[in-house]
Design an enzyme around this catalytic site. Structure first.
Site, PDB file in Angstrom:
ATOM      1  N   SER A  58       0.651  -1.174   0.164  1.00 54.92           N
ATOM      2  CA  SER A  58       0.019  -0.110  -0.071  1.00 54.92           C
ATOM      3  C   SER A  58       0.797   1.448   0.220  1.00 54.92           C
ATOM      4  O   SER A  58       1.926   1.310   0.587  1.00 54.92           O
ATOM      5  CB  SER A  58      -0.704  -0.044   1.386  1.00 54.92           C
TER       6      SER A  58
HETATM    7  N1  SAH Z   1      -0.994  -5.161   3.912  1.00 52.32           N
HETATM    8  C1  SAH Z   1      -0.136  -5.245   2.884  1.00 52.32           C
HETATM    9  C2  SAH Z   1      -0.874  -4.811   1.524  1.00 52.32           C
HETATM   10  C3  SAH Z   1      -1.614  -5.924   1.052  1.00 52.32           C
HETATM   11  S1  SAH Z   1      -2.489  -5.642  -0.654  1.00 52.32           S
HETATM   12  C4  SAH Z   1       1.041  -4.613   2.834  1.00 52.32           C
HETATM   13  O1  SAH Z   1       1.631  -3.849   3.932  1.00 52.32           O
HETATM   14  O2  SAH Z   1       2.056  -4.904   1.884  1.00 52.32           O
HETATM   15  C5  SAH Z   1      -4.003  -6.774  -0.356  1.00 52.32           C
HETATM   16  C6  SAH Z   1      -3.564  -8.196  -0.067  1.00 52.32           C
HETATM   17  O3  SAH Z   1      -4.664  -8.986   0.513  1.00 52.32           O
HETATM   18  C7  SAH Z   1      -3.055  -9.171  -1.182  1.00 52.32           C
HETATM   19  O4  SAH Z   1      -1.746  -9.673  -0.856  1.00 52.32           O
HETATM   20  C8  SAH Z   1      -3.900  -9.922  -1.203  1.00 52.32           C
HETATM   21  O5  SAH Z   1      -3.544 -11.224  -2.059  1.00 52.32           O
HETATM   22  C9  SAH Z   1      -4.785 -10.184  -0.028  1.00 52.32           C
HETATM   23  N2  SAH Z   1      -6.070 -10.901   0.288  1.00 52.32           N
HETATM   24  C10 SAH Z   1      -6.999 -10.751  -0.550  1.00 52.32           C
HETATM   25  N3  SAH Z   1      -8.123 -11.113  -0.156  1.00 52.32           N
HETATM   26  C11 SAH Z   1      -7.721 -11.776   0.852  1.00 52.32           C
HETATM   27  C12 SAH Z   1      -8.521 -12.614   1.740  1.00 52.32           C
HETATM   28  N4  SAH Z   1      -9.872 -13.104   1.505  1.00 52.32           N
HETATM   29  N5  SAH Z   1      -7.823 -13.111   2.783  1.00 52.32           N
HETATM   30  C13 SAH Z   1      -6.474 -13.057   3.058  1.00 52.32           C
HETATM   31  N6  SAH Z   1      -5.738 -12.002   2.064  1.00 52.32           N
HETATM   32  C14 SAH Z   1      -6.442 -11.661   1.233  1.00 52.32           C
END
Ligand code: SAH
Length: 207
Positions: A58
């Site tokens: 993010s």
């Molecule tokens: N918090 C992260 C940013 C994540 S982007 C950071 O600091 O880098 C969002 C993430 O959510 C992605 O990696 C995606 O694969 C994950 N995601 C999406 N749906 C999800 C679910 N139902 N359960 C767990 N992870 C999920």
């Protein structure tokens, strides 16, 4: 060409109004450790960056905003849904006693787990799982932070909040998402919208 460094990023976030206590934590977590080699030169820019599998780490400003919105003193347990690179989890490790973080994509999960272990963040517990149902076995949580956009926040997640606990999540369709902060009160739930955001969608199942 001179690239921005961590200090420049913190200064920029300060100008953007991120609170000092959150900046003090962000300052100790080098974002360069969480980005891919191909985008290393952009690690300290205030933009999201690709981390593979169509996902992103993010934008730092949004990480700051979400941390601000979630953080209260003496948080024991926090749940993050969407580990991604592990950057937000590393920041949360300094805001709460124990951090549980769930990622549905196996390769991202494995990379983040190795990273967080190498940083000796022993209070971060990393799992390969679909986070949309939370972790009923570990609940209640003082905070739940969702880093993928939900069309609406499922009740099964809200039910895992402690009284006075907060859930922070991007909610809405692509192009029309807002950051919602939902607080559990003794009587029910209160919702506040703080900012328009753009997040990848929350998906069901694991891969
Ligand atoms: N918090 C992260 C940013 C994540 S982007 C950071 O600091 O880098 C969002 C993430 O959510 C992605 O990696 C995606 O694969 C994950 N995601 C999406 N749906 C999800 C679910 N139902 N359960 C767990 N992870 C999920």
């Amino acid at each position: 060409m001179m690239h921005a460094n961590q200090q420049d990023l913190i200064a920029l976030l300060r100008d953007a109004g991120i609170r000092e206590d959150v900046l003090a934590i962000m300052e100790t977590v080098p974002r360069e450790l969480f980005v891919d080699a191909a985008t290393l030169h952009q690690a300290f820019e205030n933009i999201p960056l690709p981390i593979g599998w169509d996902q992103t780490i993010s934008q730092p400003y949004i990480v700051g905003k979400m941390t601000e919105a979630l953080w209260q003193s003496s948080m024991r347990r926090v749940l993050e849904i969407g580990t991604g690179s592990g950057y937000q989890a590393a920041i949360l490790s300094q805001c709460a006693g124990e951090v549980y973080t769930l990622e549905r994509v196996q390769s991202l999960h494995a990379k983040a787990k190795a990273r967080l272990q190498s940083m000796a963040l022993s209070n971060v517990h990393v799992f390969h799982a679909d986070g949309s149902k939370g972790m009923p076995d570990v609940a209640p949580f003082d905070g739940i932070l969702v880093t993928a956009a939900m069309l609406e926040v499922p009740h099964v997640l809200l039910s895992q909040l402690a009284i006075d606990g907060r859930l922070v999540a991007p909610v809405g369709k692509p192009g029309a998402q807002t950051l919602q902060v939902i607080t559990r009160t003794p009587l029910g739930f209160e919702m506040e919208e703080i900012e328009d955001v753009r997040f990848v969608p929350c998906r069901e199942g694991v891969e």
